[in-house]
Design an enzyme around this catalytic site. Structure first.
Site, PDB file in Angstrom:
ATOM      1  N   SER A  12       0.845  -1.198   0.000  1.00  0.00           N
ATOM      2  CA  SER A  12       0.000   0.000   0.000  1.00  0.00           C
ATOM      3  C   SER A  12       0.878   1.245   0.000  1.00  0.00           C
ATOM      4  O   SER A  12       1.591   1.521   0.973  1.00  0.00           O
ATOM      5  CB  SER A  12      -0.913   0.022   1.218  1.00  0.00           C
ATOM      6  OG  SER A  12      -1.488   1.309   1.321  1.00  0.00           O
ATOM      7  N   HIS A  41      -0.985  -1.156  -4.246  1.00  0.00           N
ATOM      8  CA  HIS A  41      -2.312  -0.844  -3.713  1.00  0.00           C
ATOM      9  C   HIS A  41      -2.429   0.666  -3.451  1.00  0.00           C
ATOM     10  O   HIS A  41      -1.586   1.249  -2.773  1.00  0.00           O
ATOM     11  CB  HIS A  41      -2.486  -1.635  -2.408  1.00  0.00           C
ATOM     12  CG  HIS A  41      -3.821  -1.520  -1.761  1.00  0.00           C
ATOM     13  ND1 HIS A  41      -4.897  -2.315  -2.100  1.00  0.00           N
ATOM     14  CD2 HIS A  41      -4.263  -0.716  -0.755  1.00  0.00           C
ATOM     15  CE1 HIS A  41      -5.934  -2.014  -1.332  1.00  0.00           C
ATOM     16  NE2 HIS A  41      -5.582  -1.032  -0.508  1.00  0.00           N
ATOM     17  N   ASP A  75      -4.775   3.619  -1.928  1.00  0.00           N
ATOM     18  CA  ASP A  75      -5.894   3.927  -1.041  1.00  0.00           C
ATOM     19  C   ASP A  75      -6.421   5.315  -1.346  1.00  0.00           C
ATOM     20  O   ASP A  75      -5.806   6.316  -0.988  1.00  0.00           O
ATOM     21  CB  ASP A  75      -5.423   3.853   0.420  1.00  0.00           C
ATOM     22  CG  ASP A  75      -5.200   2.412   0.855  1.00  0.00           C
ATOM     23  OD1 ASP A  75      -6.127   1.601   0.677  1.00  0.00           O
ATOM     24  OD2 ASP A  75      -4.104   2.108   1.351  1.00  0.00           O
ATOM     25  N   MET A  78      -9.008   8.058  -0.566  1.00  0.00           N
ATOM     26  CA  MET A  78      -9.929   8.475   0.502  1.00  0.00           C
ATOM     27  C   MET A  78     -10.402   9.893   0.216  1.00  0.00           C
ATOM     28  O   MET A  78      -9.593  10.754  -0.143  1.00  0.00           O
ATOM     29  CB  MET A  78      -9.214   8.436   1.849  1.00  0.00           C
ATOM     30  CG  MET A  78      -8.555   7.101   2.158  1.00  0.00           C
ATOM     31  SD  MET A  78      -7.844   7.087   3.814  1.00  0.00           S
ATOM     32  CE  MET A  78      -6.893   5.552   3.749  1.00  0.00           C
ATOM     33  N   HIS A 121      -8.138   0.993  -4.337  1.00  0.00           N
ATOM     34  CA  HIS A 121      -9.136   0.767  -3.276  1.00  0.00           C
ATOM     35  C   HIS A 121      -9.831   2.095  -2.999  1.00  0.00           C
ATOM     36  O   HIS A 121      -9.249   2.986  -2.382  1.00  0.00           O
ATOM     37  CB  HIS A 121      -8.390   0.234  -2.039  1.00  0.00           C
ATOM     38  CG  HIS A 121      -9.237   0.045  -0.830  1.00  0.00           C
ATOM     39  ND1 HIS A 121      -8.697  -0.144   0.432  1.00  0.00           N
ATOM     40  CD2 HIS A 121     -10.586   0.007  -0.665  1.00  0.00           C
ATOM     41  CE1 HIS A 121      -9.671  -0.289   1.310  1.00  0.00           C
ATOM     42  NE2 HIS A 121     -10.823  -0.195   0.684  1.00  0.00           N
ATOM     43  N   MET A 163     -12.141   4.398  -1.100  1.00  0.00           N
ATOM     44  CA  MET A 163     -12.878   4.635   0.145  1.00  0.00           C
ATOM     45  C   MET A 163     -13.533   5.998  -0.011  1.00  0.00           C
ATOM     46  O   MET A 163     -13.069   7.001   0.529  1.00  0.00           O
ATOM     47  CB  MET A 163     -11.908   4.583   1.339  1.00  0.00           C
ATOM     48  CG  MET A 163     -11.474   3.154   1.665  1.00  0.00           C
ATOM     49  SD  MET A 163      -9.963   3.088   2.634  1.00  0.00           S
ATOM     50  CE  MET A 163      -8.769   3.150   1.313  1.00  0.00           C
ATOM     51  N   MET A 185     -11.717  -6.135   4.831  1.00  0.00           N
ATOM     52  CA  MET A 185     -10.945  -5.173   5.630  1.00  0.00           C
ATOM     53  C   MET A 185     -10.713  -5.764   7.024  1.00  0.00           C
ATOM     54  O   MET A 185     -11.652  -6.201   7.692  1.00  0.00           O
ATOM     55  CB  MET A 185     -11.718  -3.853   5.772  1.00  0.00           C
ATOM     56  CG  MET A 185     -11.820  -3.013   4.505  1.00  0.00           C
ATOM     57  SD  MET A 185     -10.246  -2.556   3.762  1.00  0.00           S
ATOM     58  CE  MET A 185      -9.473  -1.623   5.077  1.00  0.00           C
ATOM     59  N   GLY A 202      -9.322   3.924   6.689  1.00  0.00           N
ATOM     60  CA  GLY A 202      -9.037   5.341   6.932  1.00  0.00           C
ATOM     61  C   GLY A 202      -7.570   5.623   7.211  1.00  0.00           C
ATOM     62  O   GLY A 202      -7.057   6.661   6.818  1.00  0.00           O
ATOM     63  N   ASP A 205      -6.805  -6.533   3.885  1.00  0.00           N
ATOM     64  CA  ASP A 205      -6.155  -5.211   3.975  1.00  0.00           C
ATOM     65  C   ASP A 205      -6.278  -4.679   5.401  1.00  0.00           C
ATOM     66  O   ASP A 205      -7.385  -4.496   5.894  1.00  0.00           O
ATOM     67  CB  ASP A 205      -6.873  -4.282   2.974  1.00  0.00           C
ATOM     68  CG  ASP A 205      -6.282  -2.892   2.892  1.00  0.00           C
ATOM     69  OD1 ASP A 205      -5.228  -2.631   3.494  1.00  0.00           O
ATOM     70  OD2 ASP A 205      -6.904  -2.059   2.190  1.00  0.00           O
TER      71      ASP A 205
HETATM   72  C1  DX5 Z   1      -6.578   1.446   5.404  1.00  0.00           C
HETATM   73  C2  DX5 Z   1      -6.084   1.147   4.025  1.00  0.00           C
HETATM   74  C3  DX5 Z   1      -4.947   0.212   3.977  1.00  0.00           C
HETATM   75  C4  DX5 Z   1      -3.678   0.682   4.662  1.00  0.00           C
HETATM   76  C5  DX5 Z   1      -3.052  -0.527   5.261  1.00  0.00           C
HETATM   77  O1  DX5 Z   1      -7.746   2.190   5.307  1.00  0.00           O
HETATM   78  O2  DX5 Z   1      -7.121   0.597   3.232  1.00  0.00           O
HETATM   79  O3  DX5 Z   1      -4.648  -0.187   2.648  1.00  0.00           O
HETATM   80  O4  DX5 Z   1      -2.763   1.306   3.802  1.00  0.00           O
HETATM   81  O5  DX5 Z   1      -1.990  -0.120   6.061  1.00  0.00           O
HETATM   82  P1  DX5 Z   1      -1.299  -1.101   7.104  1.00  0.00           P
HETATM   83  O6  DX5 Z   1      -0.738  -2.244   6.334  1.00  0.00           O
HETATM   84  O7  DX5 Z   1      -0.264  -0.225   7.735  1.00  0.00           O
HETATM   85  O8  DX5 Z   1      -2.374  -1.529   8.070  1.00  0.00           O
HETATM   86 ZN    ZN Z   2      -6.552  -0.279   1.218  1.00  0.00          ZN
END
Ligand code: DX5
Ligand code: ZN
Length: 215
Positions: free
Chosen positions: A6, A31, A33, A35, A64, A66, A138, A143, A176
Site C-alpha cells: 500500500s 495498492h 488507497d 480516501m 481501493h 474509500m 478489511m 481510513g 487489507d
Molecule cells: C486502510 C487502508 C490500507 C492501509 C493498510 O484504510 O485501506 O490499505 O494502507 O496499512 P497497514 O498495512 O499499515 O495496516
Molecule cells: Zn486499502
C-alpha cells in the site's frame, strides 16, 4: 501469494528510490488507497498520483476506493490507469447499482472488486459472488495505515474463499489492514489470495518484507 504494498505508507520525499525498490522487490501489485475525507475521515490522493506510478512502474495497479461516490471515482481512476477498481459495499444502497458499476468497470476494460468493513458480514456478498473479480476483507476500519489486525477477518476470508470455489473459482480474496509476516501467514492459512501491506513493507526493508509475505 500476491503481495500488494500500500503506497499510502510510501516515503514521498524519496519517490524515485522507493518506486525502484518496489519494482525490484518481487511484489506483483501496488495498492492505492483513495480516501475522499467523507466516506472515511482522511484524505489521500487523486488520479495524477496514480499516473506518476503508471509512468514509473509496470506493477498491477490495485485501486481501493474509500469514497462516498464510487461510480464517479471509478471512471476517474480507470482513465488514470487502474487495472482493478475496488469500491465499498457500504458506499452504495442497493445491489443492482453495485452490479451495474461492476459491469461498467468491466466494459471499461478493468477488473472490479468489492470491499467490506470489519462490521459488515460476509453474507451480504453472497448474491454478488459472480459479479466481481475480487472480494476485499478489511481487517481494520478503513481510513488509516498502521492499525492492529482484527482476527474477525479470518473467518470471512475462509467463508468467501469456500463460496467462491463453487461459483467463481477465479475470483480473488484480498485482505487489507495490519498485515505483517505473522498475520499474513494466518490469512494465507484461511485461504487469502492477495495480501495488502502498508506500514509493514515501508517501515522495513521493502524487498525483505515483501518476500516474507510471499512465503
Ligand atoms: C486502510 C487502508 C490500507 C492501509 C493498510 O484504510 O485501506 O490499505 O494502507 O496499512 P497497514 O498495512 O499499515 O495496516
Ligand atoms: Zn486499502
Amino acid at each position: 501469494m500476491i503481495v500488494s504494498p500500500s503506497v499510502l505508507s510510501l516515503d514521498y520525499s524519496r519517490f524515485p528510490q522507493q518506486i525502484d525498490e518496489l519494482n525490484k522487490s518481487g511484489a506483483q501489485w501496488l495498492h492505492f488507497d483513495v480516501m475522499d475525507g467523507h466516506f472515511v475521515p482522511n484524505l489521500t490522493f487523486g488520479p495524477d498520483i496514480l499516473k506518476a506510478f503508471v509512468r514509473t512502474s509496470p506493477l498491477y495497479k490495485d485501486v481501493h476506493l474509500m469514497v462516498t461516490d464510487p461510480a464517479f471515482f471509478a471512471d476517474v481512476f480507470l482513465k488514470a490507469g487502474a487495472d482493478l477498481v475496488t469500491f465499498h459495499y457500504e458506499a452504495m444502497d442497493n445491489k443492482a447499482k453495485m452490479k451495474e458499476l461492476a459491469a461498467h468497470i468491466h466494459e471499461a476494460g478493468g477488473k472490479a472488486g468489492i470491499a467490506i468493513k470489519p462490521a459488515t458480514d460476509a453474507a451480504v456478498l453472497k448474491d454478488l459472488l459472480k459479479d466481481f473479480d475480487l472480494f476485499l476483507v478489511m481487517s481494520v476500519n478503513p481510513g488509516f495505515g498502521g492499525q492492529k489486525f482484527m482476527p474477525l477477518a479470518l473467518d470471512k476470508i475462509h467463508t468467501l474463499r469456500t463460496w467462491l470455489n463453487d461459483v467463481n473459482p477465479d475470483a480473488l480474496v484480498e485482505v487489507d489492514g495490519g498485515i505483517n509476516a505473522q498475520t499474513g501467514a494466518q490469512c494465507a492459512q484461511a485461504g487469502v489470495d492477495v495480501l495488502v501491506a502498508g506500514s509493514y513493507v515501508f517501515k522495513n526493508d521493502i524487498t525483505t518484507a515483501v518476500r516474507s509475505l510471499q512465503k
